[in-house]
Write a protein that holds these residues in place. Structure first.
Motif, PDB file in Angstrom:
ATOM      1  N   ASP A   1      24.722 -21.443  14.792  1.00  0.00           N
ATOM      2  CA  ASP A   1      23.864 -22.186  15.705  1.00  0.00           C
ATOM      3  C   ASP A   1      23.302 -21.248  16.765  1.00  0.00           C
ATOM      4  O   ASP A   1      24.054 -20.579  17.473  1.00  0.00           O
ATOM      5  N   LEU A   2      21.986 -21.213  16.893  1.00  0.00           N
ATOM      6  CA  LEU A   2      21.353 -20.326  17.868  1.00  0.00           C
ATOM      7  C   LEU A   2      21.725 -20.659  19.305  1.00  0.00           C
ATOM      8  O   LEU A   2      21.616 -19.805  20.182  1.00  0.00           O
ATOM      9  N   SER A   3      22.164 -21.880  19.539  1.00  0.00           N
ATOM     10  CA  SER A   3      22.514 -22.249  20.907  1.00  0.00           C
ATOM     11  C   SER A   3      23.649 -21.377  21.437  1.00  0.00           C
ATOM     12  O   SER A   3      23.792 -21.188  22.647  1.00  0.00           O
ATOM     13  N   ALA A   4      24.468 -20.810  20.510  1.00  0.00           N
ATOM     14  CA  ALA A   4      25.564 -19.943  20.932  1.00  0.00           C
ATOM     15  C   ALA A   4      25.041 -18.634  21.517  1.00  0.00           C
ATOM     16  O   ALA A   4      25.740 -17.968  22.278  1.00  0.00           O
ATOM     17  N   LEU A   5      23.809 -18.261  21.143  1.00  0.00           N
ATOM     18  CA  LEU A   5      23.218 -17.025  21.650  1.00  0.00           C
ATOM     19  C   LEU A   5      22.165 -17.276  22.723  1.00  0.00           C
ATOM     20  O   LEU A   5      21.649 -16.321  23.314  1.00  0.00           O
ATOM     21  N   ALA A   6      21.850 -18.525  22.961  1.00  0.00           N
ATOM     22  CA  ALA A   6      20.800 -18.847  23.930  1.00  0.00           C
ATOM     23  C   ALA A   6      21.163 -18.344  25.325  1.00  0.00           C
ATOM     24  O   ALA A   6      22.310 -18.438  25.759  1.00  0.00           O
ATOM     25  N   GLY A   7      20.187 -17.750  25.993  1.00  0.00           N
ATOM     26  CA  GLY A   7      20.412 -17.235  27.329  1.00  0.00           C
ATOM     27  C   GLY A   7      19.704 -15.912  27.537  1.00  0.00           C
ATOM     28  O   GLY A   7      18.831 -15.510  26.762  1.00  0.00           O
ATOM     29  N   THR A   8      20.096 -15.216  28.596  1.00  0.00           N
ATOM     30  CA  THR A   8      19.488 -13.935  28.953  1.00  0.00           C
ATOM     31  C   THR A   8      20.393 -12.787  28.529  1.00  0.00           C
ATOM     32  O   THR A   8      21.592 -12.807  28.784  1.00  0.00           O
ATOM     33  N   TRP A   9      19.794 -11.797  27.869  1.00  0.00           N
ATOM     34  CA  TRP A   9      20.521 -10.619  27.409  1.00  0.00           C
ATOM     35  C   TRP A   9      19.903  -9.376  28.033  1.00  0.00           C
ATOM     36  O   TRP A   9      18.680  -9.234  28.101  1.00  0.00           O
ATOM     37  N   LEU A  10      20.759  -8.455  28.486  1.00  0.00           N
ATOM     38  CA  LEU A  10      20.300  -7.218  29.132  1.00  0.00           C
ATOM     39  C   LEU A  10      20.769  -6.020  28.330  1.00  0.00           C
ATOM     40  O   LEU A  10      21.892  -6.002  27.826  1.00  0.00           O
ATOM     41  N   VAL A  11      19.920  -5.015  28.199  1.00  0.00           N
ATOM     42  CA  VAL A  11      20.280  -3.834  27.427  1.00  0.00           C
ATOM     43  C   VAL A  11      21.326  -3.003  28.167  1.00  0.00           C
ATOM     44  O   VAL A  11      21.294  -2.881  29.391  1.00  0.00           O
ATOM     45  N   ASP A  12      22.266  -2.466  27.415  1.00  0.00           N
ATOM     46  CA  ASP A  12      23.277  -1.575  27.978  1.00  0.00           C
ATOM     47  C   ASP A  12      22.597  -0.254  28.331  1.00  0.00           C
ATOM     48  O   ASP A  12      22.004   0.392  27.461  1.00  0.00           O
ATOM     49  N   PRO A  13      22.655   0.171  29.603  1.00  0.00           N
ATOM     50  CA  PRO A  13      21.969   1.415  29.998  1.00  0.00           C
ATOM     51  C   PRO A  13      22.509   2.655  29.296  1.00  0.00           C
ATOM     52  O   PRO A  13      21.864   3.703  29.315  1.00  0.00           O
TER      53      PRO A  13
ATOM     54  N   LEU B   1      20.293   0.184  20.109  1.00  0.00           N
ATOM     55  CA  LEU B   1      20.307  -0.507  21.396  1.00  0.00           C
ATOM     56  C   LEU B   1      21.386  -1.581  21.375  1.00  0.00           C
ATOM     57  O   LEU B   1      21.582  -2.265  20.356  1.00  0.00           O
ATOM     58  N   ILE B   2      22.085  -1.732  22.479  1.00  0.00           N
ATOM     59  CA  ILE B   2      23.127  -2.745  22.612  1.00  0.00           C
ATOM     60  C   ILE B   2      22.770  -3.669  23.764  1.00  0.00           C
ATOM     61  O   ILE B   2      22.455  -3.213  24.868  1.00  0.00           O
ATOM     62  N   PHE B   3      22.810  -4.957  23.503  1.00  0.00           N
ATOM     63  CA  PHE B   3      22.517  -5.964  24.521  1.00  0.00           C
ATOM     64  C   PHE B   3      23.781  -6.756  24.846  1.00  0.00           C
ATOM     65  O   PHE B   3      24.516  -7.161  23.924  1.00  0.00           O
ATOM     66  N   ALA B   4      24.009  -6.988  26.107  1.00  0.00           N
ATOM     67  CA  ALA B   4      25.124  -7.823  26.560  1.00  0.00           C
ATOM     68  C   ALA B   4      24.539  -9.057  27.234  1.00  0.00           C
ATOM     69  O   ALA B   4      23.512  -8.987  27.919  1.00  0.00           O
ATOM     70  N   LYS B   5      25.208 -10.179  27.057  1.00  0.00           N
ATOM     71  CA  LYS B   5      24.713 -11.417  27.631  1.00  0.00           C
ATOM     72  C   LYS B   5      24.961 -11.427  29.128  1.00  0.00           C
ATOM     73  O   LYS B   5      26.060 -11.113  29.601  1.00  0.00           O
TER      74      LYS B   5
END
Length: 264
Positions: A172-184, A258-262
């Motif tokens: 379910d995409l709702s589990a990933l819904a939100g803002t994600w920022l790239v790991d510097p 690239l790695i993204f963290a929520k």
């Protein structure tokens, strides 16, 4: 992982086919190969006597989460191209990877490191020879406890564990819904000149990604799907991207490193 083992298997099959067909110079070729093997073995023995192999530095205690025997998931894409593939990860920081196809076996030995949810495999020998042109492989321990490589085409599960199909909740995409920022600290960030990425994922299957770098802002949007293993971004400009949700809950874009963290 898939690419270099398949290349080894293909080359070995061709060699076996050539031997089976025979030829006027087959005896000369066999003699030359035998001499080369003898020379290589003598050189190996001399080197072993002169120098001791450096001790392998064992990974951290966290490596225990991946130590063991892994089998190729029969439902993954690579399984259609080989009869079997086994990965043995040892406590001493070494690994062995074998694959069989058409009665031919290819084997790779090497060392590994564990960085968060990434298992980095570095080959040191290929069928007992120098692993020329074999690249380091980055496998991701995903949120379902599987080792995923080659952008999701190769999946290993622990020996004895059932292949875990994604549940409806996991997909379910709702589990990933939100803002994600790239790991510097993402390796690939330097290739785009630094900056910051911000990705917004909506439960309705849409996304937008904004890059702020060198005084310019670029935004890409489109649709996305999630199957419990991979997040696939289909951008409106025609460029697609794939990410794997790892065991740490991060989205890893293997192609771009690239790695993204929520965002909390």
């Amino acid at each position: 992982m898939k690419k270099y083992l398949l290349a080894m298997l293909t080359a070995m099959c061709l060699c076996l086919a050539a031997v089976a067909c025979g030829g006027g110079d087959s005896e000369e070729t066999t003699a030359a190969e035998t001499q080369a093997e003898t020379t290589a073995e003598e050189t190996k023995e001399e080197t072993t006597e002169e120098t001791e192999a450096p001790a392998t530095e064992a990974p951290t205690e966290a490596a225990g989460t991946v130590v063991g025997t892994w089998k190729l998931d029969p439902t993954c894409e690579w399984a259609a191209e080989v009869e079997s593939a086994d990965l043995e990860i040892r406590e001493d920081g070494t690994f062995s990877l074998t694959a069989e196809s058409n009665g031919v076996t290819a084997a790779v030995e090497g060392t590994y490191t564990l960085e968060n949810s990434h298992v980095i495999l570095t080959p040191t020998s290929a069928n007992g020879q120098d692993p020329t042109e074999l690249e380091t492989e980055d496998c991701v321990l995903d949120s379902n406890g599987r080792l995923v490589a080659d952008g999701g085409e190769t999946i290993f599960v622990r020996e004895g564990a059932a292949s875990q199909a994604p549940t409806e909740a996991q997909a379910d995409l709702s589990a990933l819904a939100g803002t994600w920022l790239v790991d510097p600290d993402s390796t690939g960030l330097a290739e785009v000149g630094g900056g910051t990425y911000t990705m917004e994922i909506q439960a309705d299957g849409t996304f937008s990604m904004t890059l702020d770098a060198q005084g310019q802002t670029t935004t890409v949007s489109g649709t996305c799907t999630y199957d419990g293993i991979q997040l696939v971004l289909n951008a409106e400009n025609g460029e697609d991207a794939e990410a794997i949700l790892d065991a740490q809950g991060n989205l890893y874009f293997e192609d771009d490193e690239l790695i993204f963290a929520k965002a909390e």
